[in-house]
Design an enzyme around this catalytic site. Structure first.
Site: not given
Length: 477
Positions: A448, A452
């Site tokens: 992450h 995104d």
């Protein structure tokens, strides 16, 4: 005066800190040439023959067969220089008398071939390339007086506590090396033979081109009347019950230890997330059948994993954020131009990840050939360290285990891994009607920090669209 040089275990590949001595290829007192293989070791990733960068006479060996040595630990010492033909006498008494070891090299003097001026041509971390290797020589020892024998022991034992030396200082007769390597490539077969005292060079293999198989070793064990030992890693592990619970402790070392360390580091450093989608793979399977039929009966078949790898390289071209790694020290995201696809392969030794180099530049047929070659090498245990490192994106086909989904741990330091579940017939709405289709689940685990959910979702949706409609790939061809 001979100079005694110490050769240490070199760095055999990324992340490897130790290796197990499988078989010594030279004896103390034997004359070795520059770049001659002197020991066979097994790392957590591959079986490797280690060449010596020095030419001369072996004065000591370090580590018994089956013992683990750390990178940088002494392997052996070699006497090189003008008096290398008689290292023991020269080192112990300085006399260099006529009772030393005499080397034969088809008329070439041993000291000349093993002199300090030669350089190693081996390509291993720790020493570079240079002159081509010299010819291998053997030793013809002559009788040594008791005093000189004691001096030989002094030389052999003066370079470390664990030096392995023969019971007598000079071999009575040096055996002629067997021509060529032992025709066996499986580390499990080697381990089974080693545990039961079977000399592999005495066996005739029943496999292709005389390859020695596990069945050949088991037959040799049965003929000797010895019980066959298991070749599983637990046989070599020190298992000991503890307390009333009857615990068994298995050391985390070798391949299992490397996997444990890497997975722990991945979970520690990478904030991973997983998204998944069910897809209809019926059209992809049909496209694969058509490709294989067009190639003819003798053409190599294209595998499903190769098609998925081709789809992923196209997806990574659209979403380069996932072909990346994070430099934590510089606090930078490093995007990579080339795509090296790793794929998880379960072997008898444990989980390994062979790497297909420059997958983005390969066709589906080329990908299939390379995946097949690496899979065979993984099963045989003959993968090199270079074939197990450097991947930038990993595929994980856990569907072969009969499961639908998974949340795999990212192969550190990569940024993403795509998983494929089993493909099974399921009811599916196709073109407005209920039909039985071949359905699978794709899961994407991603770092992450590099992107995104929008990027990860876009990547996974594009892969799913190509699986459901392979013609989508034609837009990028």
């Amino acid at each position: 005066m001979a100079e005694v040089k110490e050769f240490t275990l070199p760095d055999l590949g990324e992340g490897l800190t130790e290796a197990e001595v499988v078989r010594w290829l030279v004896e103390v007192g034997e004359v070795v040439a520059v770049d001659q293989p002197v020991v066979e070791v097994e790392t957590a990733k591959a079986m490797v023959e280690v060449p010596c960068p020095y030419g001369g006479v072996v004065t000591a060996r370090y580590g018994a067969e089956g013992e683990e040595l750390a990178v940088g630990a002494p392997l052996l010492t070699v006497a090189v220089g003008a008096d290398a033909s008689a290292p023991a006498a020269a080192e112990g008494s300085g006399s260099g008398g006529a009772d030393g070891v005499v080397a034969e090299a088809d008329g070439a003097d041993a000291a000349g071939d093993g002199g300090a001026g030669e350089t190693s041509g081996a390509v291993l971390v720790g020493y570079g390339t240079g002159a081509p290797p010299a010819r291998r020589r053997r030793v013809r020892p002559t009788p040594v007086p008791a005093a000189a024998a004691g001096q030989v022991n002094g030389v052999a034992s003066g370079y470390g506590r664990h030096a392995v030396t023969p019971e007598v200082p000079v071999r009575a007769e040096a055996a002629e090396p067997a021509p060529g390597p032992v025709p066996v490539i499986s580390p499990l077969v080697r381990r089974l033979a080693r545990q039961n005292g079977v000399e592999l060079r005495t066996l005739t293999g029943s496999g292709p081109d005389g390859l020695i198989l596990r069945a050949d070793v088991e037959r040799a064990i049965g003929a000797a009347g010895a019980p066959a030992a298991t070749a599983e890693p637990s046989a070599a592990a020190a298992s000991a019950p503890a307390g009333d619970a009857g615990e068994v402790r298995i050391p985390l070392r070798g391949l299992r230890g490397v996997v444990a360390d890497k997975m722990s580091r991945s979970r520690r450093e990478i904030p991973e997330a997983t998204c998944w989608v069910d897809v209809d793979a019926t059209e992809l399977l049909a496209a694969r059948r058509a490709m294989n039929a067009a190639g003819g009966p003798d053409a190599p078949k294209i595998s499903l994993l190769a098609l998925l790898a081709r789809i992923c390289t196209a997806a990574l071209a659209r979403y380069p954020e996932l072909n990346a790694r994070v430099d934590t020290e510089a606090r930078e995201i490093v995007r990579l131009e080339r795509v090296h696809v790793g794929f998880a392969a379960q072997t008898d030794r444990g989980l390994v990840v062979p790497v297909v180099r420059d997958a983005h530049a390969r066709s589906a047929e080329s990908l299939s050939e390379e995946l097949g070659r690496l899979t065979g090498a993984a099963r045989d245990g003959s993968l090199t360290p270079g074939e197990l490192t450097g991947s930038t994106f990993t595929l994980n086909n856990y569907g072969v285990f009969g499961v639908d989904g998974s949340t795999p741990i990212i192969n550190h330091p990569e940024a993403a891994m795509l998983g494929l579940g089993r493909i099974v017939p399921k009811p599916w709405v196709y073109e407005g009607e209920l039909a039985v289709r071949q359905v699978t689940q794709l899961s994407l685990t991603f770092d992450h920090r590099v992107c995104d959910g929008g990027v990860a979702g876009g990547f996974l949706r594009y892969v799913a669209d190509c699986v459901e409609q392979p013609a989508v790939l034609l837009r990028g061809v």
